[in-house]
Design a protein around this motif. Structure first.
Motif, short mmCIF file in Angstrom:
data_model
loop_
_atom_site.label_atom_id
_atom_site.label_comp_id
_atom_site.label_asym_id
_atom_site.label_seq_id
_atom_site.Cartn_x
_atom_site.Cartn_y
_atom_site.Cartn_z
N VAL A 1 0.84 -1.21 0.00
CA VAL A 1 0.00 0.00 0.00
C VAL A 1 0.87 1.25 0.00
N LYS A 2 1.94 1.24 0.80
CA LYS A 2 2.84 2.40 0.83
C LYS A 2 3.53 2.61 -0.52
N THR A 3 3.97 1.53 -1.13
CA THR A 3 4.62 1.69 -2.43
C THR A 3 3.63 2.18 -3.49
N LEU A 4 2.39 1.75 -3.41
CA LEU A 4 1.38 2.25 -4.34
C LEU A 4 1.16 3.74 -4.16
N ILE A 5 1.08 4.18 -2.91
CA ILE A 5 0.86 5.61 -2.65
C ILE A 5 2.05 6.43 -3.14
N ASP A 6 3.26 5.92 -2.90
CA ASP A 6 4.45 6.64 -3.37
C ASP A 6 4.52 6.68 -4.89
N ARG A 7 4.16 5.58 -5.55
CA ARG A 7 4.22 5.54 -7.00
C ARG A 7 3.15 6.42 -7.63
N SER A 8 2.01 6.56 -6.97
CA SER A 8 0.93 7.39 -7.52
C SER A 8 1.30 8.87 -7.57
N CYS A 9 2.30 9.28 -6.81
CA CYS A 9 2.73 10.69 -6.85
C CYS A 9 3.44 11.03 -8.15
N PHE A 10 3.93 10.02 -8.88
CA PHE A 10 4.72 10.27 -10.07
C PHE A 10 4.05 9.80 -11.36
N GLU A 11 3.18 8.78 -11.28
CA GLU A 11 2.54 8.25 -12.49
C GLU A 11 1.19 7.65 -12.14
N THR A 12 0.41 7.42 -13.18
CA THR A 12 -0.92 6.83 -13.00
C THR A 12 -0.80 5.33 -12.80
N ILE A 13 -1.58 4.81 -11.86
CA ILE A 13 -1.55 3.38 -11.57
C ILE A 13 -2.55 2.68 -12.47
N GLY B 1 -6.15 4.26 2.84
CA GLY B 1 -5.26 5.20 2.17
C GLY B 1 -5.31 5.11 0.66
N LEU B 2 -5.81 3.99 0.11
CA LEU B 2 -5.90 3.84 -1.35
C LEU B 2 -7.01 4.67 -1.96
N ASN B 3 -7.90 5.21 -1.13
CA ASN B 3 -8.98 6.06 -1.67
C ASN B 3 -8.47 7.37 -2.24
N ALA B 4 -7.22 7.72 -1.91
CA ALA B 4 -6.65 8.97 -2.43
C ALA B 4 -5.99 8.80 -3.80
N ILE B 5 -5.98 7.57 -4.34
CA ILE B 5 -5.29 7.29 -5.61
C ILE B 5 -6.33 7.14 -6.71
N ASP B 6 -6.04 7.70 -7.86
CA ASP B 6 -6.90 7.55 -9.04
C ASP B 6 -6.38 6.39 -9.87
N CYS C 1 14.36 10.94 9.73
CA CYS C 1 13.89 11.96 8.78
C CYS C 1 13.13 11.32 7.62
N LYS C 2 13.61 10.17 7.18
CA LYS C 2 12.96 9.49 6.08
C LYS C 2 11.58 8.98 6.49
N ARG C 3 11.48 8.45 7.72
CA ARG C 3 10.18 7.99 8.19
C ARG C 3 9.20 9.14 8.35
N VAL C 4 9.68 10.27 8.84
CA VAL C 4 8.80 11.44 8.97
C VAL C 4 8.33 11.91 7.59
N GLU C 5 9.23 11.86 6.63
CA GLU C 5 8.85 12.25 5.27
C GLU C 5 7.79 11.32 4.69
N GLN C 6 7.94 10.01 4.95
CA GLN C 6 6.92 9.07 4.48
C GLN C 6 5.57 9.32 5.15
N LYS C 7 5.60 9.59 6.45
CA LYS C 7 4.34 9.91 7.15
C LYS C 7 3.72 11.18 6.59
N ARG D 1 4.02 12.33 3.54
CA ARG D 1 3.42 12.01 2.23
C ARG D 1 2.08 11.31 2.39
N LEU D 2 2.03 10.36 3.32
CA LEU D 2 0.78 9.66 3.56
C LEU D 2 -0.31 10.61 4.04
N ALA D 3 0.06 11.50 4.97
CA ALA D 3 -0.93 12.47 5.44
C ALA D 3 -1.35 13.42 4.32
N LEU D 4 -0.40 13.76 3.44
CA LEU D 4 -0.74 14.63 2.31
C LEU D 4 -1.72 13.94 1.36
#
Length: 399
Positions: free
Chosen positions: A38-50, A170-175, A246-252, A254-257
């Motif tokens: 789920v986390k990798t899907l959310i991260d990938r959706s920021c750059f391209e369409t799933i 969290g997947l509800n935020a992905i198109d 710092c990386k974990r905070v950044e991931q959190k 992104r998820l909150a965003l």
């Protein structure tokens, strides 16, 4: 002998505990891998369409299919044998209560025949509708149906089920964009999970602190002639720990965003629906006002027609009375000229009728209103007397 009996009991208890421990490890591993996917899907959706070609989605679909198929009971046939069953049989029954569900549309798909292919099509449709978490939550709340389809120790019957419904939110935020006619819906082969993207070692903060303590212990137990350069590794490790934090905070973040974007989109849709409802309400109120106005106008028109008919009835009665008096006076004065007087009375009556508006024109005006029946009722009343009948009656002619 007693020691041998106790040893045998311990061995049997160990043998019984090994399968339960393995099942627990399997459940935890599937939930952990699902959270990573789920986390990798959310991260990938920021750059391209799933879509169907995304390896992250294919891995997530395989993991979800494995979770929903974990310890799923088989279907008992007529001969007493147990045939394998797909998770779609459970979803089809347990998700009927979801409002505006896609169960019937999946059942009626022409290019999807097998039960496994229908389950995969359901996952894609639910993700495109942004209702996958709602479907899973509704199915898990139907505990009676879940117990009927799954054996003891299944993931959907354990504590991990609530975690599954929460992480899918969290997947509800992905198109998502899928094609329901591709090879991914082929139910002839089972789903295979690719674990290679998740086989990365990340050192936790607890292990980092334990390594620092071990380095300090080794440094204090070393020789007194040690140089200060040996303190560098803890410093480097501390820097790495800050980087990991710092990386974990950044991931959190992104998820909150992503969740914030989903909630904003949901609020926008609800505001749009509210505005449409308000506009429809205004249109309905306007139609009601127009109908009230038209009804009032029709009522006023009917009242005016009734008054006009009453006036015509009064004029007819006065003319009939005048013609009767003229005929009587003429007959009393000159019986020989009774016929002339009768003709004069008829002429006078015809002149009076020509001065008043005709009933034929009035009836033509009544055809435009809904109360045309009022003229028929007025004609049949006892007040609408025919002047020709009274003129030709035997009581009015001289004897």
């Amino acid at each position: 002998m007693a020691s041998l009996g106790l040893g045998g009991l311990n061995v049997s208890a160990r043998r019984k505990s090994v399968p339960s421990r393995n099942a627990l490890v399997e459940r935890r591993n599937l939930i952990t891998v699902c959270r990573f996917s789920v986390k990798t899907l959310i991260d990938r959706s920021c750059f391209e369409t799933i879509d169907d070609t995304s390896p992250e989605f294919n891995n997530f679909a395989a993991i979800l299919e494995q979770i929903l198929s974990h310890r799923l009971k088989g279907q008992i046939t007529w001969f007493g044998y147990e045939s394998p069953r797909s998770f779609w049989d459970y979803i089809r029954v347990a998700c009927r209560k979801v409002s505006h569900n896609c169960i019937c549309s999946i059942e009626n798909m022409e290019n999807v025949s097998s039960s496994r292919a229908k389950g995969r099509a359901w996952i894609r449709v639910a993700l495109m509708e942004k209702h996958l978490s709602e479907y899973i939550s509704t199915a898990l709340r139907d505990f009676k149906t879940t117990r009927r389809f799954y054996e003891d120790g299944a993931i959907v019957l354990g504590e991990e089920a609530n975690m599954l419904a929460g992480m899918l939110l969290g997947l509800n935020a992905i198109d998502f964009s899928f094609c329901l006619k591709g090879e991914g819906l082929d139910g002839s082969f089972p789903a295979v999970i690719d674990y290679t993207p998740y086989l990365k070692f990340t050192q936790s903060s607890d292990s980092i602190s334990s390594d620092e303590e071990e380095l300090r212990t080794l440094g204090s137990s070393g020789s007194e002639g040690s140089t200060p350069e040996k303190i560098d590794p803890p410093f480097i490790t501390d820097e790495n720990s800050w980087y990991n934090k710092c990386k974990r905070v950044e991931q959190k973040y992104r998820l909150a965003l992503e969740q914030k974007g989903y909630l904003e989109e949901l609020v926008r849709l609800r505001e749009k629906q509210l505005s449409e409802s308000v506009s429809q309400n205004k249109l309905l109120l306007q139609r009601i006002e127009d109908m009230d106005l038209s009804h009032k106008m029709e009522k006023e028109q009917l009242e005016y027609i009734i008054v006009e008919l009453q006036d015509q009835l009064k004029s007819f009665q006065s003319l009939d009375q005048l013609s009767a008096e003229v005929s009587l006076s003429q007959s009393s004065l000159d019986p020989g000229h009774s016929q002339d007087g009768k003709q004069d009375g008829m002429n006078l009556l015809n002149e009076g009728k020509e001065e008043t508006p005709s009933l034929l024109g009035l009836c033509g005006s009544l055809t435009s209103v809904a109360s045309y029946k009022s003229l028929t009722s007025l004609k049949s009343s006892e007040y609408l007397a025919s002047p020709t009948t009274e003129m030709t009656s035997p009581g009015l002619t001289p004897s």
